[in-house]
Design an enzyme around this catalytic site. Structure first.
Site, PDB file in Angstrom:
ATOM      1  N   LYS A 111       0.816  -1.220   0.000  1.00  0.00           N
ATOM      2  CA  LYS A 111       0.000   0.000   0.000  1.00  0.00           C
ATOM      3  C   LYS A 111       0.851   1.272   0.000  1.00  0.00           C
ATOM      4  CE  LYS A 111      -4.426  -1.767   1.232  1.00  0.00           C
ATOM      5  NZ  LYS A 111      -5.691  -1.645   1.921  1.00  0.00           N
ATOM      6  N   LYS A 192      -4.770 -10.170  -5.348  1.00  0.00           N
ATOM      7  CA  LYS A 192      -6.018 -10.532  -4.665  1.00  0.00           C
ATOM      8  C   LYS A 192      -7.134  -9.561  -5.029  1.00  0.00           C
ATOM      9  CE  LYS A 192      -6.156  -8.090  -0.319  1.00  0.00           C
ATOM     10  NZ  LYS A 192      -7.270  -7.919   0.547  1.00  0.00           N
ATOM     11  N   LYS A 195     -11.435  -4.280  -2.644  1.00  0.00           N
ATOM     12  CA  LYS A 195     -12.521  -3.287  -2.739  1.00  0.00           C
ATOM     13  C   LYS A 195     -12.054  -2.023  -3.444  1.00  0.00           C
ATOM     14  CE  LYS A 195     -13.902  -3.944   1.985  1.00  0.00           C
ATOM     15  NZ  LYS A 195     -12.635  -3.722   2.658  1.00  0.00           N
TER      16      LYS A 195
END
Ligand code: AQP
Length: 326
Positions: A111, A192, A195
């Site tokens: 991230k 993966k 959202k």
């Protein structure tokens, strides 16, 4: 009875990865355990959020919890920011964690994209998650397997504090599904499903229309071999479709490989559309009813009170061990 805790970030609509990896377990566990399920809104602000959207998403996730089958009489449902102990324990654990171990966290590395200066909240995310879990003397944490490393950190922190200050925390265990523990993105089966990924077609959200589900599955990345076979390394796309199919239908991967022997990917995809649409239809119907009901906020307020009643003695124990307060 074991105590179960888990949470989901209100960063958007839940997808089938969240459902198959985590929420399905939440529902299965609620009959024989004391379950605490939180909407982890404080986690979501580790990256910028629009305040109005955040409130909306928090209520959406709580409604989705119930839409998939969580019963507020059996499970405690609330938002993390409604119980002050999460932030309080976060600080105590921060003072017992090391920058070295936090900089090894894969999610942080992904991230922060290797930037030299990343938001501190993103770096501290796993410590807050450990606080969420340890605050309730949790025995079991049902999560997708992308959270394995964070669960290990929670266990390490609990053990470290117990060794230094005397028995303070229960050392929790992670619980992972066999099928669905890591659902991959439809457009890129090596990442993966997420959202917040920019491509809508990369995921199937629980509230998607059948036409969107069909499009995402029919366009899903596969390979040119044309043989329906589970082989994550060489055939990640087909393997992902088989895992999703198996998790929704309860059929084993071996059975599915036999069923689709000699058929191309088209037949597999077509049937998977049907299985997925059928599985999600009742969730969507339940969601609309729950989300519109006035009861939702009362359920969360009641949940927060019940959660706080469990957290307060744990926090008092922590303060006592550390010599905090009078
Ligand atoms: N792809 C996945 N397959 C299986 N399980 C998954 N989970 C997430 N993605 C998958 C599990 O869902 C629970 C809630 O996740 P989260 O909201 O706390 O955050 P996350 O893991 O970072 O999920 P997302 O969807 O990728 O959200 P964003 O994009 O906001 O970061 C967890 O138990 C997780 O393991």
């Amino acid at each position: 009875m074991k105590r179960v805790f888990s949470g989901v970030q209100p960063t958007g609509n839940l997808h089938i990865g969240n459902y198959l990896g985590a929420l399905k377990q939440f529902v299965d566990l609620q009959n024989d355990n004391e379950c605490i399920y939180c909407v982890v809104d404080m986690h979501s602000i580790t990256v910028p959020q629009d305040p109005k959207e955040l409130k909306k998403h928090t209520l959406d996730i709580a409604a989705l919890y119930m839409a998939v089958g969580l019963d507020p009489k059996k499970s405690i449902i609330f938002a993390q920011s409604m119980v002050p102990g999460h932030a309080e324990l976060n600080w105590v654990l921060t003072c017992n964690s090391y920058t070295g171990e936090l900089s090894r966290m894969t999610q942080y590395k992904q991230k922060s994209k290797g930037e030299e200066s990343a938001p501190t909240g993103l770096f501290m995310y796993p410590v807050l998650m450990a606080a969420d879990i340890l605050l309730y003397d949790t025995d079991i944490v049902p999560v997708g397997n992308d959270q394995k490393q964070h669960i290990e950190l929670a266990r390490d922190l609990a053990t470290r504090v117990n060794n230094k200050y005397g028995k303070t925390f229960v050392v929790p265990e992670g619980k992972f599904m066999k099928a669905g523990a890591r659902v991959m993105a439809m457009d890129d089966p090596t990442s993966k499903m997420s959202k917040s990924a920019p491509n809508e077609m990369s995921r199937i959200s629980l509230l998607d229309e059948p036409s969107k589900i069909k499009k995402a599955i029919m366009r899903a990345t596969t390979d040119s071999e044309g043989i329906v076979r589970f082989d994550i390394e060489n055939k990640p796309g087909v393997s992902n479709l088989l895992s999703i199919y198996s998790a929704f239908s309860g059929k084993t991967i071996e059975q599915l490989e036999k069923d689709y022997e000699g058929q191309g990917y088209g037949a597999l995809k077509k049937d998977l559309v049907e299985v997925t649409v059928d599985a999600l239809a009742p969730i969507k119907a339940n969601f609309n009813e729950i989300r519109e009901s006035q009861e939702l906020i009362d359920i969360m307020k009641d949940g927060a009170e019940r959660a706080n009643a469990i957290a307060t003695p744990v926090m008092n124990r922590v303060k006592e061990r550390f010599g905090l307060g009078l």
